[in-house]
Enzyme design. Structure first.
Site, PDB file in Angstrom:
ATOM      1  N   ASP A  51       0.839  -1.198   0.000  1.00 36.56           N
ATOM      2  CA  ASP A  51       0.000   0.000   0.000  1.00 36.56           C
ATOM      3  C   ASP A  51       0.871   1.244   0.000  1.00 36.56           C
ATOM      4  OD1 ASP A  51      -2.858   1.189   0.590  1.00 36.56           O
ATOM      5  OD2 ASP A  51      -1.452   2.267   1.870  1.00 36.56           O
ATOM      6  N   TYR A  56       3.218   9.660  -0.536  1.00 36.64           N
ATOM      7  CA  TYR A  56       4.278   9.074   0.289  1.00 36.64           C
ATOM      8  C   TYR A  56       5.663   9.311  -0.317  1.00 36.64           C
ATOM      9  CZ  TYR A  56       0.340   6.461   2.366  1.00 36.64           C
ATOM     10  OH  TYR A  56      -0.847   6.105   2.950  1.00 36.64           O
ATOM     11  N   LYS A  81      -2.656   5.934  -4.502  1.00 33.99           N
ATOM     12  CA  LYS A  81      -3.763   6.868  -4.248  1.00 33.99           C
ATOM     13  C   LYS A  81      -3.474   8.217  -4.879  1.00 33.99           C
ATOM     14  CE  LYS A  81      -3.694   4.709   0.329  1.00 33.99           C
ATOM     15  NZ  LYS A  81      -2.296   4.577   0.749  1.00 33.99           N
ATOM     16  N   HIS A 114      -7.539   9.594  -2.054  1.00 33.30           N
ATOM     17  CA  HIS A 114      -6.871   9.551  -0.747  1.00 33.30           C
ATOM     18  C   HIS A 114      -7.704  10.173   0.384  1.00 33.30           C
ATOM     19  CE1 HIS A 114      -2.486   9.223   0.891  1.00 33.30           C
ATOM     20  NE2 HIS A 114      -3.351   8.973   1.838  1.00 33.30           N
TER      21      HIS A 114
HETATM   22  P1  NAD Z   1       0.833   1.513  11.894  1.00 35.21           P
HETATM   23  O1  NAD Z   1      -0.293   1.552  12.838  1.00 35.21           O
HETATM   24  O2  NAD Z   1       0.923   0.405  10.906  1.00 35.21           O
HETATM   25  O3  NAD Z   1       2.150   1.582  12.783  1.00 35.21           O
HETATM   26  C1  NAD Z   1       3.420   1.506  12.234  1.00 35.21           C
HETATM   27  C2  NAD Z   1       4.467   1.662  13.335  1.00 35.21           C
HETATM   28  O4  NAD Z   1       4.257   0.668  14.344  1.00 35.21           O
HETATM   29  C3  NAD Z   1       5.868   1.398  12.816  1.00 35.21           C
HETATM   30  O5  NAD Z   1       6.443   2.574  12.326  1.00 35.21           O
HETATM   31  C4  NAD Z   1       6.598   0.888  14.043  1.00 35.21           C
HETATM   32  O6  NAD Z   1       7.028   1.968  14.821  1.00 35.21           O
HETATM   33  C5  NAD Z   1       5.506   0.171  14.799  1.00 35.21           C
HETATM   34  N1  NAD Z   1       5.491  -1.294  14.582  1.00 35.21           N
HETATM   35  C6  NAD Z   1       5.266  -1.979  13.439  1.00 35.21           C
HETATM   36  N2  NAD Z   1       5.268  -3.302  13.662  1.00 35.21           N
HETATM   37  C7  NAD Z   1       5.508  -3.462  14.987  1.00 35.21           C
HETATM   38  C8  NAD Z   1       5.623  -4.606  15.811  1.00 35.21           C
HETATM   39  N3  NAD Z   1       5.480  -5.835  15.328  1.00 35.21           N
HETATM   40  N4  NAD Z   1       5.882  -4.405  17.113  1.00 35.21           N
HETATM   41  C9  NAD Z   1       6.022  -3.161  17.624  1.00 35.21           C
HETATM   42  N5  NAD Z   1       5.904  -2.040  16.891  1.00 35.21           N
HETATM   43  C10 NAD Z   1       5.641  -2.194  15.574  1.00 35.21           C
HETATM   44  O7  NAD Z   1       0.876   2.956  11.183  1.00 35.21           O
HETATM   45  P2  NAD Z   1       0.773   3.627   9.759  1.00 35.21           P
HETATM   46  O8  NAD Z   1       2.029   3.490   9.004  1.00 35.21           O
HETATM   47  O9  NAD Z   1       0.257   4.996  10.031  1.00 35.21           O
HETATM   48  O10 NAD Z   1      -0.371   2.816   8.989  1.00 35.21           O
HETATM   49  C11 NAD Z   1      -0.125   1.690   8.194  1.00 35.21           C
HETATM   50  C12 NAD Z   1      -0.287   1.999   6.721  1.00 35.21           C
HETATM   51  O11 NAD Z   1      -1.588   2.507   6.446  1.00 35.21           O
HETATM   52  C13 NAD Z   1       0.630   3.120   6.213  1.00 35.21           C
HETATM   53  O12 NAD Z   1       1.962   2.716   6.059  1.00 35.21           O
HETATM   54  C14 NAD Z   1      -0.066   3.480   4.926  1.00 35.21           C
HETATM   55  O13 NAD Z   1       0.212   2.531   3.919  1.00 35.21           O
HETATM   56  C15 NAD Z   1      -1.532   3.406   5.355  1.00 35.21           C
HETATM   57  N6  NAD Z   1      -2.077   4.723   5.773  1.00 35.21           N
HETATM   58  C16 NAD Z   1      -3.039   5.281   4.995  1.00 35.21           C
HETATM   59  C17 NAD Z   1      -3.578   6.514   5.341  1.00 35.21           C
HETATM   60  C18 NAD Z   1      -4.656   7.109   4.486  1.00 35.21           C
HETATM   61  O14 NAD Z   1      -4.983   8.288   4.667  1.00 35.21           O
HETATM   62  N7  NAD Z   1      -5.217   6.369   3.560  1.00 35.21           N
HETATM   63  C19 NAD Z   1      -3.129   7.198   6.479  1.00 35.21           C
HETATM   64  C20 NAD Z   1      -2.138   6.603   7.258  1.00 35.21           C
HETATM   65  C21 NAD Z   1      -1.634   5.368   6.901  1.00 35.21           C
END
Ligand code: NAD
Length: 277
Positions: A51, A56, A81, A114
């Site tokens: 994704d 990004y 997106k 998005h």
């Molecule tokens: P997330 O909730 O997936 O958290 C990611 C963070 O959690 C990492 O940076 C790391 O610090 C920690 N982490 C990951 N695996 C772990 C583990 N096993 N143990 C402990 N800590 C861990 O946050 P995110 O990146 O905001 O969301 C995931 C994805 O969703 C994004 O990368 C993106 O692709 C998507 N997203 C989309 C939108 C949108 O507006 N459509 C907005 C935000 C994110």
């Protein structure tokens, strides 16, 4: 969805296209070596869905990682997106060409609006419908759409969105939006599923102990058992592997309910009803 036993399993979208239940999110993953390595590690761990988004700034690295993977195109599911500043009909078509070039792909699996930019998202979505009808994308959808946005869009669109990607985590479960999407066969997809890393939640840890799993794995399994596609982000190999190791245990209905009960309607990210970017 309790019968998920393999990372290769997919949900069938409302147009028959198959989308993996688990994918790798690459928001804030740096363009270049970092995103390329994270994707290589994820593909090695069995992930087949990535994704990304124009916003990004890492579509080129995603494209290089895909090209280097040696996997057949049809084995992968790539989402990107259109960013807010490119919304509108013609500008979306142009932005799509840019994303497709950067990703080195002829066809994108899933293209999303998005954010629901007021006054623009319907024209943006019309451009997605055109891309879909012309065969440049296998499925189209939206992100950060709440019920009023969906009501408005469904009143005039021709192709029902296949996916709505929204913030979804134990403190923000949006039960009304969940049933609204389910009733209309719109697949809900969770962003920030891992609470952006703030996983120090006693209930999740307790449940994890019982299953020999981490709080992160408990949340991701809860997503799957709720029928929600999930895209955790990590750039750390052992976490990428850990986040995919969720197909060999099952939460009980009591545990599912207890996690659902954490809901406080608390957002970590912006409110789709009130954002200014
Ligand atoms: P997330 O909730 O997936 O958290 C990611 C963070 O959690 C990492 O940076 C790391 O610090 C920690 N982490 C990951 N695996 C772990 C583990 N096993 N143990 C402990 N800590 C861990 O946050 P995110 O990146 O905001 O969301 C995931 C994805 O969703 C994004 O990368 C993106 O692709 C998507 N997203 C989309 C939108 C949108 O507006 N459509 C907005 C935000 C994110």
């Amino acid at each position: 969805m309790s019968n998920l036993t393999s990372i290769t399993q997919c949900t069938e979208l409302n147009n028959g296209i198959k989308m993996p239940w688990l994918g790798l999110g690459v928001y804030k993953t740096q363009e270049g070596a970092q995103v390329e390595q994270a994707i290589a590690d994820a593909l090695e761990a069995g992930y087949r869905s990535i994704d990304t988004a124009a916003a990004y700034g890492n579509e080129e690295g995603v494209g290089r990682a895909i090209a280097a993977s040696g996997l057949k195109r049809e084995e992968l599911f790539i989402t990107t997106k259109v960013w807010n500043s490119n919304q509108g009909y013609e500008s979306t078509l142009k932005a799509f060409e840019e994303s497709r070039r950067k990703l080195q792909l002829d066809v994108i699996d899933l293209y999303l609006v998005h954010w629901p930019v007021a006054g623009k998202y319907k024209d943006t979505y019309r451009a997605l419908e055109k891309l879909y009808k012309d065969g440049h994308v296998r499925a189209i959808g939206v992100s950060n759409f709440l019920i009023p946005h969906l009501e408005d869009l469904l009143g005039s669109c021709e192709v029902v969105p296949a996916v709505n990607q929204v913030e979804f985590q134990p403190f923000l479960t949006q039960p009304e939006l969940q049933s609204y999407c389910k009733d209309r066969n719109i697949q809900l997809e969770a962003w920030s599923p891992l609470l952006q890393g703030h996983l120090d939640v006693p209930l999740l840890q307790e449940i994890g102990h019982k299953h020999g799993k981490s709080a992160a794995q408990v949340i991701l399994r809860w997503d799957l058992q709720n029928g929600i596609v999930t895209i955790p982000k990590s750039v750390t190999k052992n976490r990428i592997i850990e986040n995919a190791d969720i197909f060999n245990f099952e939460l009980t209905s009591g545990e599912m309910e207890a996690i659902d009960g954490l809901n406080e309607n608390r957002r970590l990210g912006p409110d789709p009803m009130n954002f200014n970017f």
